[in-house]
Structure formats: C-alpha cells, structure tokens
Scaffold this active site. Structure first.
Site, PDB file in Angstrom:
ATOM      1  CB  THR A  15      98.765 -38.021  11.588  1.00 14.28           C
ATOM      2  OG1 THR A  15      98.257 -39.026  10.419  1.00 14.28           O
ATOM      3  CG2 THR A  15      97.222 -37.171  11.484  1.00 14.28           C
ATOM      4  N   GLY A  42      90.633 -43.209   6.745  1.00 12.92           N
ATOM      5  CA  GLY A  42      90.966 -43.345   8.299  1.00 12.92           C
ATOM      6  C   GLY A  42      90.376 -42.515   9.041  1.00 12.92           C
ATOM      7  CG  ASP A  43      91.717 -41.460  13.035  1.00  7.77           C
ATOM      8  OD1 ASP A  43      92.360 -41.986  11.874  1.00  7.77           O
ATOM      9  OD2 ASP A  43      91.815 -40.821  13.892  1.00  7.77           O
ATOM     10  CB  THR A  78      95.913 -48.034  14.247  1.00  8.81           C
ATOM     11  OG1 THR A  78      97.236 -48.153  14.494  1.00  8.81           O
ATOM     12  CG2 THR A  78      95.547 -48.885  12.926  1.00  8.81           C
ATOM     13  N   GLY A  79      93.958 -45.490  12.314  1.00  6.75           N
ATOM     14  CA  GLY A  79      92.642 -44.826  12.234  1.00  6.75           C
ATOM     15  C   GLY A  79      91.274 -45.709  12.597  1.00  6.75           C
TER      16      GLY A  79
HETATM   17  N1  ASP Z   1      95.170 -41.808  11.877  1.00  8.80           N
HETATM   18  C1  ASP Z   1      95.608 -41.945  10.563  1.00  8.80           C
HETATM   19  C2  ASP Z   1      94.896 -42.687   9.664  1.00  8.80           C
HETATM   20  O1  ASP Z   1      94.326 -43.722  10.284  1.00  8.80           O
HETATM   21  C3  ASP Z   1      97.355 -42.228  10.615  1.00  8.80           C
HETATM   22  C4  ASP Z   1      97.989 -41.578  11.675  1.00  8.80           C
HETATM   23  O2  ASP Z   1      97.492 -40.874  12.493  1.00  8.80           O
HETATM   24  O3  ASP Z   1      99.037 -41.900  11.672  1.00  8.80           O
HETATM   25  O4  ASP Z   1      94.872 -42.330   8.691  1.00  8.80           O
END
Ligand code: ASP
Length: 329
Positions: A196, A226-227, A249-250
C-alpha cells in the site's frame, strides 16, 4: 559631529532591528516536509532481490512531491503527485500493481485528508480509474460527500474527466501469481510484503495533508473495504496535531481507528508523534494485527512505526534531511 553620531546610531539601531527581524522570520518559518511509504510487511534483505528498483521508485515519488512543496505548492498537490507516481509503478500494491481479490479482480481504494479544514475525500472498489488518489481528491474538492464507492464513484470520476482505464490495466503477473499461491495455500497471506502507498506533507503555510492508496489484501472478498479509504482509520490529518497514513492488515486499523487515535493521543494525552504511533501499533499488535504508519507533526517532525519486518519509507525535509529505508525501525 553631533549629526554624524546620530546618523551612525540610527544605522546601528536599524541594522540590529533588521537582524532581529531576519532571526525572527527564520524562527517562525515552517519547515516543509514530505514523508511517504510503500507498505509494510515481510520485507528483509534476504527476500528483497530488487532493492534498487524500490529505492528508485521511492526516490522518484519523494523528489517529485518535495519539489512541489519547495516551489511553493500545497501539501495537497505534493501528496497527490507522490502517491500517483507510486500508483503508476507496478512495484506497489496501489494503482498499476494492485493485488487481486478472490475472483481475480482489482478493487482499488484511496483517501485523502486536508488538515487545514478537516475536509476529506475517499473512494472504494474502483476498477477503472487509473489513479485512485486523484479520485479521492476529486470527491473532496468537487462533491458534497466524503466517500463514494464502486460504480457510483466511477461515474463521478468520468464526469470529473479523470483518466479511465480498462480493468486489465491493473493486471501484473507478480500479483496474479501471488493470488494463486495464496489460494493454493503455498504461502500464508501473513508472508506478504504488502505495498500500500501513502504520503503525508507539511507545506510552507503549515498545512498538513495525508493520503493513502491501495489494492487492499490479496484474495480479499469481493466488496471488502480496508482501512485505507476510511478517514480516521488509514488516513487522518489535522493541522493542530499531525498527519498519518497507515498500512497493514486493515481490519485492525479500522477497529482501533488507528490514524485518528494517534492524533487524539497527541491532543489529549500530550504524547509526541513517535510515542503516539508506538502506542497504537502496539495495541494493534496485541490484537493480532500487523502493519505500520508514517506521520508528520505540526512542527515538521517525522515519525514512523511498524511491527512488521520492514516498511518501505522515505522522507525529505527543508533542513536538508533525507532518508530512504526498508528495514529496521
Ligand atoms: N491496509 C491495506 C488494507 O487493509 C493493506 C495494506 O496496507 O497492505 O486494505
């Protein structure tokens, strides 16, 4: 003679005053700062064969964004350019290099927040917009909403004249193989390098902007969000505290409202940026999540924190400091 003394004294007073002014102006000059990330995860010297390519890509994004700030541009412009360059690179899980969902599709999410007025824009589930960060900015600037999703978001992007692409534009062999490996359980999703992207900038007017863009998680369910596009979770900016962009991990960053939590800890518990980030990432770790974040505070201090093996990250400041790093805190 007397006149001469007065003239000399006059010059001395004016001189001192001017010096004082220069000193004061220097003291109150806001530093300009750009910090970017290209994701956190299982990144270590043993499994990163193309270190040079990452170095170059991060450097290009950093320099392009910083140049905008240096030539008097806004933090919003700097964040958009830095993120768009990383979106156009197949190295990162955003734009061109986005990961695949369970059905082998790319669904892109992005968000941006302006710390000067707490305005924000976000998009989720895009499949046809080349640069999701520009879509998030368009939502913020040209709609009365904060978040648009899927078909509606794409319709809006078309109306706004953003560059649209065929969904196949987002195909990369590397990410497709990753999907197959994860679906065949050859690798654990936890072993992912992620990728990301995000940027936080402080411009000459003291305005802080944060933005984040992602393809999400490999093998995610169709429609999963996700976040990254959630204001307060993956992205937050407030001129009174800091700007933050997260990766990881969002679901855990949503549950801890991670980016906003950092701002809150600074505002209400007087923690500094680094302490606040550490506290939030440690909480995420206790819950079982992994990832990291970058940030800039209102004074121009840069901080990052992560509980993974590494995080692609870099910053440049007007005091001449610059770093591009992958491993170690
Ligand atoms: N945070 C992102 C999501 O959960 C993924 C990542 O940052 O690798 O969509």
């Amino acid at each position: 003679m007397r006149n001469l003394i007065f003239i000399v004294l006059g010059f001395l007073i004016i001189g001192c005053h001017t010096l004082e002014q220069v000193k004061k102006t220097k003291d109150i000059t806001t530093p300009i700062v750009l910090v970017i990330h290209g994701g956190a995860g299982n990144i270590n010297p043993e499994n990163l064969s193309n270190e040079k390519e990452y170095q170059q890509a991060l450097n290009e994004a950093l320099e392009a964004g910083y140049e905008v700030l240096e030539s008097g541009g806004t933090a919003l412009e700097a964040v958009e350019i830095a993120i768009a360059i990383m979106e156009d690179s197949p190295l990162f899980n955003a734009g061109k290099g986005a990961v695949f969902n369970h059905y082998g599709q790319n669904e892109l999410d992005a968000s941006v927040m302006d710390g000067s007025n707490l305005k924000a824009g976000a998009v989720t589930g895009l499949m046809r917009v080349k640069n999701p960060i520009s879509a998030a900015l368009a939502v913020m600037r040209h709609s009365k909403h904060v978040m648009l999703s899927g078909d509606g978001a794409e319709e809006f992007c078309k109306e706004q004249g953003l560059q649209m692409v065929d969904p196949s534009y987002f195909y990369t062999e590397k990410q497709y193989n990753r999907l197959i490996e994860i679906q065949n359980k050859e690798i654990d999703a936890k072993e992912e390098k992620k990728g990301t992207v995000g940027a936080v900038a402080l411009d000459k007017n003291g305005n802080i902007v944060a933005g984040t863009s992602t393809g999400g998680m490999t093998d995610k369910k169709y429609g999963r969000i996700g976040d990254s596009p959630i204001i307060g979770a993956g992205t937050y900016a407030d001129n009174n505290t800091c700007g933050i962009s997260c990766t990881g991990t969002g679901e855990y960053f949503i549950r801890t409202v991670a980016a906003h939590e950092v701002s809150n800890l600074m505002q209400y518990q007087d923690l500094n940026l680094q302490q606040a980030q550490k506290k939030v990432i440690e909480k995420i770790g206790r819950l079982g999540g992994d990832g990291g974040m970058i940030g800039v505070d209102k004074k121009g201090n840069v901080a990052w924190f992560f509980n993974t093996q590494g995080m692609f990250r870099a910053y440049k400041k007007s005091n001449g400091a610059k770093e591009i790093r992958f491993y170690g805190i």
